[in-house]
Structure formats: structure tokens, C-alpha cells
Design a protein around this motif. Structure first.
Motif, PDB file in Angstrom:
ATOM      1  N   ALA A  98       2.909   5.953  -3.041  1.00  0.00           N
ATOM      2  CA  ALA A  98       4.011   6.719  -3.618  1.00  0.00           C
ATOM      3  C   ALA A  98       3.815   6.947  -5.120  1.00  0.00           C
ATOM      4  O   ALA A  98       4.219   7.979  -5.660  1.00  0.00           O
ATOM      5  CB  ALA A  98       5.331   5.987  -3.379  1.00  0.00           C
ATOM      6  N   TRP A  99       3.186   5.989  -5.796  1.00  0.00           N
ATOM      7  CA  TRP A  99       2.939   6.131  -7.234  1.00  0.00           C
ATOM      8  C   TRP A  99       1.702   6.996  -7.524  1.00  0.00           C
ATOM      9  O   TRP A  99       1.609   7.630  -8.572  1.00  0.00           O
ATOM     10  CB  TRP A  99       2.694   4.755  -7.875  1.00  0.00           C
ATOM     11  N   ALA A 100       0.755   7.017  -6.594  1.00  0.00           N
ATOM     12  CA  ALA A 100      -0.573   7.576  -6.851  1.00  0.00           C
ATOM     13  C   ALA A 100      -0.602   9.027  -7.339  1.00  0.00           C
ATOM     14  O   ALA A 100      -1.371   9.354  -8.263  1.00  0.00           O
ATOM     15  CB  ALA A 100      -1.433   7.431  -5.593  1.00  0.00           C
ATOM     16  N   PRO A 101       0.193   9.961  -6.778  1.00  0.00           N
ATOM     17  CA  PRO A 101       0.042  11.370  -7.173  1.00  0.00           C
ATOM     18  C   PRO A 101       0.249  11.654  -8.662  1.00  0.00           C
ATOM     19  O   PRO A 101      -0.222  12.674  -9.168  1.00  0.00           O
ATOM     20  CB  PRO A 101       1.117  12.078  -6.326  1.00  0.00           C
ATOM     21  N   ALA A 102       0.920  10.753  -9.358  1.00  0.00           N
ATOM     22  CA  ALA A 102       1.196  11.004 -10.778  1.00  0.00           C
ATOM     23  C   ALA A 102       0.010  10.675 -11.678  1.00  0.00           C
ATOM     24  O   ALA A 102       0.070  10.957 -12.889  1.00  0.00           O
ATOM     25  CB  ALA A 102       2.417  10.187 -11.220  1.00  0.00           C
ATOM     26  N   TYR A 103      -1.078  10.129 -11.124  1.00  0.00           N
ATOM     27  CA  TYR A 103      -2.166   9.648 -11.980  1.00  0.00           C
ATOM     28  C   TYR A 103      -3.491  10.301 -11.573  1.00  0.00           C
ATOM     29  O   TYR A 103      -3.775  10.467 -10.388  1.00  0.00           O
ATOM     30  CB  TYR A 103      -2.273   8.117 -11.887  1.00  0.00           C
ATOM     31  N   PRO A 104      -4.317  10.647 -12.559  1.00  0.00           N
ATOM     32  CA  PRO A 104      -5.562  11.374 -12.262  1.00  0.00           C
ATOM     33  C   PRO A 104      -6.635  10.510 -11.618  1.00  0.00           C
ATOM     34  O   PRO A 104      -7.503  11.018 -10.911  1.00  0.00           O
ATOM     35  CB  PRO A 104      -6.014  11.869 -13.643  1.00  0.00           C
ATOM     36  N   ASP A 105      -6.617   9.208 -11.903  1.00  0.00           N
ATOM     37  CA  ASP A 105      -7.645   8.337 -11.332  1.00  0.00           C
ATOM     38  C   ASP A 105      -7.094   6.925 -11.188  1.00  0.00           C
ATOM     39  O   ASP A 105      -6.005   6.597 -11.672  1.00  0.00           O
ATOM     40  CB  ASP A 105      -8.920   8.339 -12.180  1.00  0.00           C
ATOM     41  N   LEU A 106      -7.867   6.073 -10.518  1.00  0.00           N
ATOM     42  CA  LEU A 106      -7.438   4.700 -10.276  1.00  0.00           C
ATOM     43  C   LEU A 106      -7.259   3.925 -11.578  1.00  0.00           C
ATOM     44  O   LEU A 106      -6.387   3.055 -11.684  1.00  0.00           O
ATOM     45  CB  LEU A 106      -8.457   3.986  -9.388  1.00  0.00           C
TER      46      LEU A 106
ATOM     47  N   LEU B  44       0.836  -1.201   0.000  1.00  0.00           N
ATOM     48  CA  LEU B  44       0.000   0.000   0.000  1.00  0.00           C
ATOM     49  C   LEU B  44       0.867   1.246   0.000  1.00  0.00           C
ATOM     50  O   LEU B  44       0.575   2.229  -0.699  1.00  0.00           O
ATOM     51  CB  LEU B  44      -0.932  -0.017   1.208  1.00  0.00           C
ATOM     52  N   ALA B  45       1.953   1.226   0.757  1.00  0.00           N
ATOM     53  CA  ALA B  45       2.863   2.379   0.786  1.00  0.00           C
ATOM     54  C   ALA B  45       3.450   2.637  -0.593  1.00  0.00           C
ATOM     55  O   ALA B  45       3.583   3.799  -1.031  1.00  0.00           O
ATOM     56  CB  ALA B  45       3.972   2.145   1.807  1.00  0.00           C
TER      57      ALA B  45
END
Length: 551
Positions: A433-441, A428-429
Motif C-alpha cells: 500500500a505504501w509502495a506506489p509513492a516511492y520510486p525505488d526500494l 507485506l500488504a
């Protein structure tokens, strides 16, 4: 009485190909012998030649046993022995080549002792101690091995102690689970077979006859029980030939202790004769001079000479970089790919091999990122990447929930934190860390699918580029090596030293680990470091002015 020279033409020719120091070791009169074999000195070549010489001199191959530290080394030795003994008319497998655990299994089976099921310690601990975390189970793994292999403790004695602490009680629970399953674990293969040899004289006599000439590889890595088994089998004639290198003792966490090797003559084998291999045939002279200068900082080592072969060209490249780890790895790969024969294809477009080495598995992840970005095939045996975990898919679906894949990945994944289990938390961590670069799931899921596809294409066993920890490269070699984390606090590991019972000895093992990493190089060694905080090992091996960035 064996002669010092061979008679069969194939063996004569084999011995003639050896260097004088290798030939002296291969033909040393049987007895307790320690062959000190530095990195790249041809120890396996010497072992094979010695066994061929013994057979040529009339020793029954069925009375020769060679014990290797791991299965890969045993397979290689067996294959090379098959070639060496074929001209002598000896069948495949005439000489017993085993690991300690395989030999223990054979001893137990022949005696009719139970050998199944062979239980996985992690699985048993999960069942017997369901409330433990992965970190606690890793600690218990080491403690259980220490109790069994180093101290010879039995669970019945611990269970009878009313003052036994929580770790001791955990050991008892683990051993009870093993007993209830009617099986044994990996350590038991050595422990139980050695106990059988000690308590059953006919069994011991039978196996001593089959190990009348005993050769033991990687002697510096033996734990107490393995050494005990070897010495028990070799006695009383002690025709034992141990090959080891105190400077490559890097498995303290597996209960190896370099002091056992250093004290063999005083504690276990009176009359032990030492023969040294002195030439490193693998590394450039520049690498050897720096590696020797480094390792001479250790107090717990034999006094020895390590020389380069007369024609040993190659370079040590100092690379002071303040960039982050991914950029460092990009820089290394960029320099290699640009060179003729660089690692651009399955075998790099040439015959050269390349290795990016780090202190820990976590520090290898930026090297994987760099290889993917540059589309360079690589091998990384045993390295599990977060993106490859099946937990990724479960977390993504849980994050999508009832609101669908259009949700913000950062918000949706953050909401999972309170309910994430112990195993899912690091995954999950990584997703967070990757999540902010993408607009949606949906975009994040698509990116992960793309990375997995590229991994499936680029991660291959025939790649010219290897990504590995220094520990994992023991016994390996590459034309070009880069150690990318030679920074203060990282290599040597500040955490490993701080957590150690004896920080001084821990530092010496870290120094040996760096020595092992540096001496994997056949043609060039690149050392990458922060110019503002170079590793103490660099400061030991180089002059201060050499470590300063070029103007």
C-alpha cells in the motif's frame, strides 16, 4: 454487630466527604450486597471508604480481601488503601488486594501445588498444533477458555469420547502439551485453585477465614469460574460486597455475561441487597443525557437512575464528516491543537487530556498517521503498528534480492506474495500500500526509517493524547474525547453482530461499548460520523434533525 457510623476521626472525615449514596453503600451492614455503580460514580472511592469503615469498626484487616479485575486496578486500590488505613495504624498490605488470578496463584502455592511454569497459550498452541493459522489459534484460545472456565470440561473426558470433533481434539492436544510441560496456563490459576477449595475442606476453611469480608470489583466482568470462586470463599456467611455496572459489561469475548449479574439474587445469593450509586461525577450533563438515552435501548439491564452532578458543564459535539479516517483524525486534532491547552506537547502545554477512541485497533492507525503528520505526542498502549514489525526489514531485504535497492518497490514486493507466510502477509500488504509513492526500494526504506524515528520521538507515556479502542479505555477518563467511527456498520460492528450466536445480545453489548466510550469524557465529547450513514446508536441518542450537517 457493626455500627453504621465510624469513630476514628480520619474515617469520620472520609465518610463525610462522600455523597449520601456513596456513604450509604460504604456503611451498609455486612451481608450479600450488590453495589450498582454507573460510570463515573466513584466506585473505587466507595470501596476504599467501606474497607476503612470495616477496619474502624473492629474487623481484622487480615479477614478482609478485595479482588480487582486486573492488576492495574489492584495496584491502584492497594495504594489508596495504604493511605486510608495509615491513620488507623495498619501496616502496608494489611488488607489482601488481589486479582482473581493472583489469588488463585497464592492459594495453589500455599497448598504446595505446582504453579510453574506458567505457560503462554499462543506458544503452546504453536507447538502442539503447528499447522494452525493465527486466526485459528485465536478461535481456539476462546474455545479453550470456554471449555475450562464456563463448562468445567477436563481433557480426559473429551479424550474418552470417540465422537469428539476437531475442536475437541485440539483442546485435548493443548491440554496434553500443558501436562507434558509440567505447568499450567493462566486459566488454570482460577480453575485449579477453585477445584482445590472444593475438594480440600481445611484449605477452604483457611481461606474463608481470610476472606470473611470479601469485596469484588467489576462484578459484571466475571466469568463463571471467577464468580464460583468468589461465592465459594464468601459462603456460608456471605459477607460479600460486589461492585458492578451492568451497563459496562463489554467483555463477552472473555466469557463475561451480564445475565450473571442481573440474576445474582435469584441464582446465587438469596437475600442479596442492592444499593445504587446514582450520580455520574465525571461527565458533563449533556454527555450523560445522551449516553443514558442510548443505553436505555438495552433490555438486559437493571432499571436505574443515572444523574449528573449539579455543576456539570460541557458539550457534546456532533461532527458529520464524509472524509476518510485519516482526514477525520486530522480534523479532530486540528480543532484540539488550536484550542488553549491543546495536545501539542508532552502534556499538551496544559493539564487537559485527550482521547481518540475507535471500535478496533485497525481503525486507530489513521489516528497515528494524523498524530505523526501534526507532530503531536501520543500514547497508544498495546498498539502494534505494521511499520514497527521486524518483518518489514526482512521483506525489504528479500525484495531487494540480488538486483539491489534501485528496484521498483511495487514490482519487487509483489513478487514476494506467493512465498509470504501467514504472519508476513499483512505486513507485506501494508508495504504494497505504501509502495506506489516511492520510486525505488531505497526511498521506501528511507521513508520507513523516518517514520520509525518520528514514532520513537512522539510515542511517549507522558503524552496528553491517548489513542485507544473503546475496550481499552475501560476505567480511564479524559477531558476531551472523540469517537471517530460512529458510522453504520462500524460502530456497532456489523461483523461482530453477524458472527454472533445471538445477534440481539451482541447488539446490546455493542451498545454498552458505545456507552463506555462516550462516558470517558470529562469536559467534551466529539462524535464523528458519516452524515449519509450515521450509526444506529446516534439515531437512538439524537433526533434526526440534530444529525443533519449544518447548512
Amino acid at each position: 454487630m457493626l455500627r453504621s457510623m465510624a469513630s476514628h476521626p480520619a474515617v469520620v472525615e472520609r465518610l463525610a466527604r462522600l455523597a449520601p449514596d456513596q456513604r450509604a453503600a460504604a456503611t451498609a451492614p455486612p451481608g450479600p450486597i450488590l453495589c450498582v455503580a454507573p460510570a463515573g460514580s466513584g466506585k473505587t472511592t466507595t470501596l476504599v471508604a467501606r474497607i476503612a469503615w470495616l477496619v474502624d469498626e473492629g474487623v481484622d484487616p487480615g479477614q478482609i480481601a478485595a479482588i480487582s479485575f486486573n492488576r492495574k486496578a489492584a495496584v491502584e486500590l492497594a495504594e489508596r488503601l495504604e493511605v486510608a488505613l495509615e491513620p488507623l495504624g495498619r501496616p502496608t498490605g494489611a488488607v489482601r488486594v488481589r486479582t482473581f488470578h493472583a489469588l488463585g496463584l497464592e492459594i495453589l502455592r500455599e497448598a504446595g501445588e505446582p504453579t510453574a511454569p506458567l505457560l503462554d497459550r499462543e506458544a503452546v498452541l504453536r507447538t502442539a498444533l503447528p499447522d494452525t493459522t493465527p486466526a485459528e489459534r485465536r478461535r481456539l484460545d476462546t474455545i479453550i477458555s470456554r471449555l475450562k472456565l464456563d463448562l468445567g470440561v477436563e481433557a480426559t473426558a473429551v479424550a474418552a469420547d470417540p465422537e469428539a470433533g476437531p475442536l475437541a481434539r485440539a483442546f485435548v492436544a493443548y491440554e496434553q502439551a500443558i501436562a507434558e510441560a509440567g505447568g499450567l496456563d493462566f486459566d488454570d490459576l482460577v480453575v485449579r485453585s477453585t477445584r482445590l477449595l472444593e475438594t480440600e475442606p481445611p484449605v477452604l476453611a483457611s481461606w474463608r477465614a481470610r476472606c470473611a469480608h470479601l469485596l469484588v470489583d467489576e462484578a459484571q466482568d466475571l466469568d463463571r469460574s471467577q464468580l464460583r470462586m468468589a461465592l465459594l470463599l464468601a459462603a456460608p456467611a456471605n459477607r460479600i460486597f460486589l461492585v458492578g455496572d451492568d451497563d459496562q459489561s463489554i467483555y463477552g469475548w472473555r466469557l463475561a455475561d451480564v445475565r450473571r449479574l442481573l440474576a445474582l439474587a435469584e441464582t446465587s445469593l438469596p437475600g442479596l441487597r442492592r444499593v445504587d450509586l446514582v450520580t455520574n461525577y465525571r461527565c458533563p450533563a449533556a454527555v450523560i443525557s445522551r449516553a443514558v438515552r442510548l443505553i436505555e435501548g438495552n433490555r438486559e439491564r437493571f432499571d436505574k437512575r443515572i444523574a449528573a452532578r449539579p455543576d456539570a458543564p460541557g458539550a457534546v459535539i456532533l461532527a458529520p464528516l464524509t472524509a476518510d479516517d485519516a482526514d477525520r483524525c486530522h480534523a479532530v486534532l486540528r480543532s484540539w491543537v488550536a484550542a488553549p491547552g491543546g495536545p501539542g506537547g508532552p502534556r499538551g502545554g496544559g493539564d487537559d487530556t485527550f482521547g481518540i477512541l475507535t471500535r478496533t485497533n485497525r481503525e486507530l492507525l489513521p489516528a497515528v498517521v494524523a498524530a505523526l503528520a501534526r507532530d503531536v505526542p501520543f500514547r497508544a498502549t498495546g498498539l502494534e503498528l505494521p511499520v514497527e514489525s521486524p518483518l518489514v526489514d526482512g521483506l525489504l531485504h528479500a525484495a531487494a534480492g540480488g538486483s539491489g535497492w534501485a528496484r521498483s518497490p511495487l514490482v519487487a514486493l509483489t513478487a514476494l506474495r506467493p512465498d509470504a507466510g501467514e504472519e508476513a502477509r499483512p505486513i507485506l500488504a501494508a508495504l504494497l500500500a505504501w509502495a506506489p509513492a516511492y520510486p525505488d526500494l531505497a526511498a521506501l526504506a528511507a521513508a520507513i526509517a523516518d517514520v520509525r524515528a518520528r514514532l520513537a520521538r512522539l510515542r511517549r507515556d507522558d503524552a496528553a493524547l491517548t489513542l485507544a479502542t473503546a475496550h481499552a479505555t475501560k476505567g480511564l477518563e479524559f477531558d476531551h474525547v472523540a469517537v471517530v467511527d460512529m458510522d453504520d456498520g462500524r460502530f456497532p460492528s456489523a461483523r461482530s453482530i453477524a458472527d454472533a450466536e445471538d445477534p440481539r445480545r451482541a447488539l446490546e453489548e455493542e451498545r454498552r461499548l458505545a456507552y463506555v466510550a462516550w462516558t470517558r469524557a470529562r469536559r467534551s465529547l466529539t462524535l464523528v460520523y458519516d452524515p449519509d450513514a450515521p450509526s444506529v446508536f446516534l439515531r437512538e441518542a439524537f433526533e434526526p434533525w440534530e444529525l443533519e450537517p449544518a447548512a
